[in-house]
Write a protein that holds these residues in place. Structure first.
Motif, PDB file in Angstrom:
ATOM      1  N   SER A 166       0.829  -1.205   0.000  1.00 61.07           N
ATOM      2  CA  SER A 166       0.000   0.000   0.000  1.00 61.07           C
ATOM      3  C   SER A 166       0.865   1.257   0.000  1.00 61.07           C
ATOM      4  O   SER A 166       0.578   2.229  -0.709  1.00 61.07           O
ATOM      5  N   ARG A 169       3.268   1.172  -3.384  1.00 58.69           N
ATOM      6  CA  ARG A 169       2.486   1.119  -4.635  1.00 58.69           C
ATOM      7  C   ARG A 169       3.181   0.282  -5.717  1.00 58.69           C
ATOM      8  O   ARG A 169       3.061   0.569  -6.912  1.00 58.69           O
ATOM      9  N   GLU A 172      -0.721  -3.756  -7.253  1.00 56.25           N
ATOM     10  CA  GLU A 172      -2.099  -3.276  -7.262  1.00 56.25           C
ATOM     11  C   GLU A 172      -2.867  -4.070  -6.215  1.00 56.25           C
ATOM     12  O   GLU A 172      -2.858  -5.304  -6.231  1.00 56.25           O
ATOM     13  N   ILE A 173      -3.508  -3.389  -5.270  1.00 58.74           N
ATOM     14  CA  ILE A 173      -4.368  -4.042  -4.286  1.00 58.74           C
ATOM     15  C   ILE A 173      -5.801  -3.857  -4.764  1.00 58.74           C
ATOM     16  O   ILE A 173      -6.255  -2.725  -4.955  1.00 58.74           O
ATOM     17  N   ASP A 175      -9.851  -4.740  -4.274  1.00 61.61           N
ATOM     18  CA  ASP A 175     -10.836  -5.093  -3.252  1.00 61.61           C
ATOM     19  C   ASP A 175     -12.122  -5.560  -3.928  1.00 61.61           C
ATOM     20  O   ASP A 175     -12.720  -4.830  -4.728  1.00 61.61           O
ATOM     21  N   HIS A 197     -11.438   1.470   3.100  1.00 60.30           N
ATOM     22  CA  HIS A 197     -10.602   0.546   2.341  1.00 60.30           C
ATOM     23  C   HIS A 197      -9.120   0.796   2.590  1.00 60.30           C
ATOM     24  O   HIS A 197      -8.741   1.816   3.187  1.00 60.30           O
ATOM     25  N   SER A 201      -5.756   1.258  -2.698  1.00 62.81           N
ATOM     26  CA  SER A 201      -6.349   0.062  -3.324  1.00 62.81           C
ATOM     27  C   SER A 201      -7.407   0.476  -4.340  1.00 62.81           C
ATOM     28  O   SER A 201      -7.887   1.610  -4.346  1.00 62.81           O
ATOM     29  N   LYS A 202      -7.747  -0.448  -5.206  1.00 61.03           N
ATOM     30  CA  LYS A 202      -8.780  -0.247  -6.229  1.00 61.03           C
ATOM     31  C   LYS A 202      -9.986  -1.121  -5.891  1.00 61.03           C
ATOM     32  O   LYS A 202      -9.852  -2.138  -5.212  1.00 61.03           O
ATOM     33  N   SER A 240      -8.198  -8.700  -2.280  1.00 58.35           N
ATOM     34  CA  SER A 240      -8.693  -8.566  -0.910  1.00 58.35           C
ATOM     35  C   SER A 240     -10.216  -8.496  -0.951  1.00 58.35           C
ATOM     36  O   SER A 240     -10.820  -8.316  -2.009  1.00 58.35           O
TER      37      SER A 240
END
Length: 285
Positions: A166, A169, A172-173, A175, A197, A201-202, A240
């Motif tokens: 996080s 970077r 890519e996280i 959700d 969140h 994250s995306k 996630s």
């Protein structure tokens, strides 16, 4: 990737054609959200695909952890699979009573344990039953089967690794929760968790990878969904969700499009949302 890939996703037609194969093992991996009025074990007992065994996600887990259904230690996985008659040389097909919801979690767990001859049934039990295919309510005859595992540590991430990702970077996280939970507008279903969140994250709600009938979209459509969510597929991806269930749907989608550099945050929001020293973002990504 063809739809019928016994390492990722197979159709009901494929399963029907292979139903009597001696080295096929079918698992009902149904799981429902806390507070749901559905009982996965009762559903299995009432109707399941012939020969299917019930995979209890909550029991076949690390029950020493305070977090829900964390991946079990390899020894426990081996013990439970042997008792279920699932072992080396078997092709495993996993389904659930929703469509494609909790089955990918168990697909991921087999992958984590180094087993690759494992696929999710596209559309799950609802599609199988809608097509009028054979079901039964009898427990299968089970013989103990030897199984060896080799844990693939690269397929799972812990909270420290996700916190680094996080901040840096370099991953890519992504959700899989619904948009309102991601933005923090909707409270979490588990008590005591903050809303919002993981920073940077995306959001790609898992339903965006599925058709209206509960089947998975095509690889081309799945790739487009990741890109529309702003995910840079040139980077490794960490998936996630709320507790590590629907995150596996995103992992399955990544595997389907040939994006091999993925891992799953096992603790997911059940862990991140619990610790006040971890930053939480709200609003849009």
């Amino acid at each position: 990737m063809a739809l019928d890939d016994p390492k990722t996703l197979v159709s009901t037609d494929w399963l029907a054609a292979h139903l009597r194969d001696p080295d096929l093992r079918i698992l009902d991996a149904s799981w429902f959200m806390p507070g749901s009025d559905r009982d996965a074990k009762a559903g299995y007992a009432g109707a399941h695909i012939p020969g299917a065994r019930f995979f209890d996600i909550d029991e076949i887990s690390d029950t020493r952890s305070p977090l829900p259904h964390m991946a079990p230690p390899p020894e426990k996985f081996i013990s439970r699979m042997r008792a279920m008659g699932v072992g080396d040389g078997h092709q495993v097909v996993i389904y659930d009573q929703t469509g494609v919801f909790s089955a990918p979690r168990v697909w991921w767990l087999f992958r984590l344990m180094g087993k690759t001859d494992v696929a999710v049934l596209d559309g799950g039990l609802p599609k199988w039953q809608a097509e009028g295919r054979e079901i039964e309510d009898l427990p299968p005859y089970v013989r103990d089967r030897h199984i060896t595992v080799q844990r693939q540590a690269g397929l799972v991430r812990d909270v420290t690794q996700v916190a680094h990702a996080s901040k840096l970077r370099d991953h890519e996280i992504v959700d899989a929760r619904g948009h309102a939970r991601f933005t923090g507008e909707q409270a979490e279903p588990r008590p005591g968790l903050r809303a919002g969140h993981i920073p940077n994250s995306k959001n790609l709600p898992f339903g965006e990878l599925q058709n209206a009938d509960g089947t998975m979209k095509s690889p081309e459509e799945i790739r487009a969904a990741f890109e529309a969510a702003g995910v840079d597929l040139g980077k490794p991806v960490i998936t996630s969700c709320g507790s590590g269930i629907s995150a596996a749907i995103l992992a399955l989608g990544l595997e389907m499009i040939g994006h091999r550099a993925w891992s799953l945050y096992d603790g997911s929001w059940a862990e991140w949302g619990m610790y006040n020293d971890l930053k939480v973002a709200t609003g849009e990504a």
